[in-house]
Design a protein around this motif. Structure first.
Motif, PDB file in Angstrom:
ATOM      1  N   LEU A  90      29.413  32.163  48.366  1.00  0.00           N
ATOM      2  CA  LEU A  90      30.776  32.678  48.457  1.00  0.00           C
ATOM      3  C   LEU A  90      31.347  32.314  49.825  1.00  0.00           C
ATOM      4  CD1 LEU A  90      28.913  35.016  46.866  1.00  0.00           C
ATOM      5  CD2 LEU A  90      31.187  36.051  46.617  1.00  0.00           C
ATOM      6  N   LEU A  91      32.599  31.949  49.857  1.00  0.00           N
ATOM      7  CA  LEU A  91      33.298  31.656  51.102  1.00  0.00           C
ATOM      8  C   LEU A  91      33.942  32.939  51.606  1.00  0.00           C
ATOM      9  CD1 LEU A  91      34.348  29.578  53.183  1.00  0.00           C
ATOM     10  CD2 LEU A  91      36.360  29.285  51.699  1.00  0.00           C
ATOM     11  N   SER A  92      33.535  33.382  52.793  1.00  0.00           N
ATOM     12  CA  SER A  92      34.092  34.606  53.376  1.00  0.00           C
ATOM     13  C   SER A  92      35.252  34.260  54.295  1.00  0.00           C
ATOM     14  CB  SER A  92      33.008  35.358  54.154  1.00  0.00           C
ATOM     15  OG  SER A  92      33.493  36.612  54.599  1.00  0.00           O
ATOM     16  N   ILE A  93      36.327  35.005  54.165  1.00  0.00           N
ATOM     17  CA  ILE A  93      37.569  34.742  54.905  1.00  0.00           C
ATOM     18  C   ILE A  93      37.845  35.899  55.843  1.00  0.00           C
ATOM     19  CG2 ILE A  93      40.027  34.190  54.699  1.00  0.00           C
ATOM     20  CD1 ILE A  93      39.407  33.619  51.667  1.00  0.00           C
ATOM     21  N   SER A 121      43.133  29.985  48.840  1.00  0.00           N
ATOM     22  CA  SER A 121      41.728  30.401  48.834  1.00  0.00           C
ATOM     23  C   SER A 121      41.011  29.882  47.598  1.00  0.00           C
ATOM     24  CB  SER A 121      41.613  31.929  48.909  1.00  0.00           C
ATOM     25  OG  SER A 121      42.079  32.551  47.721  1.00  0.00           O
ATOM     26  N   ILE A 122      41.664  29.970  46.447  1.00  0.00           N
ATOM     27  CA  ILE A 122      41.055  29.479  45.205  1.00  0.00           C
ATOM     28  C   ILE A 122      40.861  27.969  45.279  1.00  0.00           C
ATOM     29  CG2 ILE A 122      41.423  29.168  42.727  1.00  0.00           C
ATOM     30  CD1 ILE A 122      42.886  31.879  42.736  1.00  0.00           C
ATOM     31  N   ALA A 125      37.905  27.161  47.656  1.00  0.00           N
ATOM     32  CA  ALA A 125      36.622  27.534  47.061  1.00  0.00           C
ATOM     33  C   ALA A 125      36.190  26.517  46.011  1.00  0.00           C
ATOM     34  CB  ALA A 125      36.719  28.925  46.443  1.00  0.00           C
ATOM     35  N   LEU A 133      34.689  34.174  46.415  1.00  0.00           N
ATOM     36  CA  LEU A 133      35.444  34.392  47.644  1.00  0.00           C
ATOM     37  C   LEU A 133      35.215  35.819  48.128  1.00  0.00           C
ATOM     38  CD1 LEU A 133      38.702  32.655  46.443  1.00  0.00           C
ATOM     39  CD2 LEU A 133      37.446  31.982  48.512  1.00  0.00           C
ATOM     40  N   ASP A 134      35.146  35.967  49.431  1.00  0.00           N
ATOM     41  CA  ASP A 134      34.902  37.257  50.062  1.00  0.00           C
ATOM     42  C   ASP A 134      35.975  37.505  51.109  1.00  0.00           C
ATOM     43  OD1 ASP A 134      33.174  39.603  50.864  1.00  0.00           O
ATOM     44  OD2 ASP A 134      33.031  38.453  52.731  1.00  0.00           O
ATOM     45  N   TRP A 156      44.972  38.874  43.388  1.00  0.00           N
ATOM     46  CA  TRP A 156      43.876  37.899  43.546  1.00  0.00           C
ATOM     47  C   TRP A 156      43.064  37.821  42.259  1.00  0.00           C
ATOM     48  CZ3 TRP A 156      39.729  38.362  48.010  1.00  0.00           C
ATOM     49  CH2 TRP A 156      39.393  37.075  48.474  1.00  0.00           C
ATOM     50  N   LEU A 172      35.870  32.776  39.545  1.00  0.00           N
ATOM     51  CA  LEU A 172      35.259  32.967  40.856  1.00  0.00           C
ATOM     52  C   LEU A 172      34.893  34.438  41.046  1.00  0.00           C
ATOM     53  CD1 LEU A 172      37.736  30.844  42.988  1.00  0.00           C
ATOM     54  CD2 LEU A 172      35.310  30.313  42.666  1.00  0.00           C
ATOM     55  N   LEU A 174      34.792  37.735  43.247  1.00  0.00           N
ATOM     56  CA  LEU A 174      35.645  38.291  44.294  1.00  0.00           C
ATOM     57  C   LEU A 174      34.962  39.504  44.899  1.00  0.00           C
ATOM     58  CD1 LEU A 174      39.294  38.169  42.849  1.00  0.00           C
ATOM     59  CD2 LEU A 174      38.199  36.586  44.460  1.00  0.00           C
TER      60      LEU A 174
END
Length: 372
Positions: A90-93, A121-122, A125, A133-134, A156, A172, A174
């Protein structure tokens, strides 16, 4: 088993996770660091790994990868799946940067800027091969921001579902990193929006002490005095507020906090949980460096079973931290409470996977590959 079960929805089997934060890794002077140090992660010990942090543009409200980490982030999923094909990334923002707080509050304040954040963000990712996504907005601090946080999550989720239907690819994941308790600055999180929109939340059950000169367990599970923060109290507040157990992932640190005492006398076994010693707060220290400190300076180590945490002391230096016994106790606690799982901050601070291996073994290895 369906993708939603494998990927850790509320009906999923377990989450054994960690954040990877390259800026927080220990890099010894003179050593050769791989082009991406993610190759050092033993991903067989995890079901999910968070790559931290993507950033948020203050003007456009679009998510972007910091230039210094473009290669590392773009190859992260490919690298960690070489050892464990089932691990989900997961990609953390976000993170703790001061400007992130303003950026998130501004972005979430109107629908147009939220759409910019969500769509970018989507897109990132998917382009980089992440499975989810985080959101690490630390933290919405008033009623307006909490309300906007809820709106953001709902929009989201809707966008993720629409994108999945359009492309035929599984949605994805979340998630969000949230304060250890359901109230922050006396303002409540939008728990119902969280329940409807997120697969789970990561409870930040650490960093209780260390930012000031006040000494205390940085990540205590319990507080016998019932006057200070602790992980158990925070979890109880979240559950009372309506968060289901299977939406909660409990966090613990691979990072300790150090203080400098006003003298080098033996202050007794209760020094880490009292407020009687004049000190200077020094900052965070990675677990692998704590291990070296204990060896090099022959530091005295103490495990506080009532708090569930360690401290070590040598000369005038005092460090509060988690070690194998406290990590194992917290994992067992997490499983006993029926939570979805646990996560660690951050895997790059571990000492040759000592804590990660202990955590995985404490939960049980039957689900370590993510259930596939």
């Amino acid at each position: 088993m369906t993708d939603s079960q494998i990927l850790g929805s509320s009906s999923g089997p377990v989450v054994k996770a960690a954040y990877w934060f390259p800026d927080g890794e220990t890099k010894p002077t003179g050593s050769v660091i791989p082009q991406s140090s993610a190759i050092l992660i033993d991903s067989t010990l995890f079901t999910h790994l968070f790559c931290a942090f993507a950033d948020l543009d203050l003007e456009t409200h679009r998510v972007f990868i910091p230039q210094r980490h473009e290669y590392e982030f773009s190859t992260f999923t490919e690298i960690v799946r070489q050892k464990n094909h089932n691990v989900k990334t997961l990609l953390s923002i976000g993170g703790k940067k001061t400007d992130n707080k303003f950026a998130f509050a501004s972005m979430a304040s109107n629908r147009t800027s939220r759409e910019s954040f969500i769509s970018s963000s989507i897109s990132i990712a998917r382009s980089l091969g992440f499975y989810g996504l985080d959101l690490a907005w630390e933290y919405p601090n008033n009623d307006v921001e909490m309300n906007n946080f809820g709106k953001l999550l709902q929009e989201w989720r809707s966008a993720v579902e629409v994108e999945s239907q359009r492309t035929g690819i599984r949605p994805l994941l979340l998630t969000a990193a949230v304060y250890y308790t359901s109230d922050y600055n006396s303002v409540s999180y939008p728990v119902q929006a969280i329940n409807r929109s997120l697969d789970w939340v990561n409870l930040i059950a650490y960093e209780f002490y260390g930012l000031t000169t006040e000494i205390g367990p940085p990540a205590g599970l319990y507080d016998p005095s019932k006057k200070g923060p602790c992980g158990d109290t925070g979890l109880k507040h979240w559950l009372k507020a309506g968060l289901p157990e299977k939406k909660a992932v409990f966090g613990f640190p691979y990072v300790g906090w150090s203080w400098t005492l006003d003298d080098d006398k033996d202050h007794g076994d209760d020094v880490a949980v009292t407020h009687r010693v004049a000190v200077t707060a020094n900052g965070s220290i990675n677990y692998d460096q704590i291990v070296k400190f204990i060896t090099e300076y022959k530091a005295r180590t103490v495990y506080d079973s009532e708090v569930v945490g360690y401290y070590c002391i040598a000369g005038t230096t005092l460090i509060g931290y988690d070690d194998i016994q406290s990590v194992v106790t917290k994992v067992i606690y997490t499983k006993h409470k029926g939570l979805l799982g646990y996560y660690a901050w951050n895997v790059g601070a571990d000492d040759v996977s000592r804590l990660s291996r202990a955590a995985s073994q404490a939960w049980g290895n039957t689900e370590a590959s993510g259930g596939e």
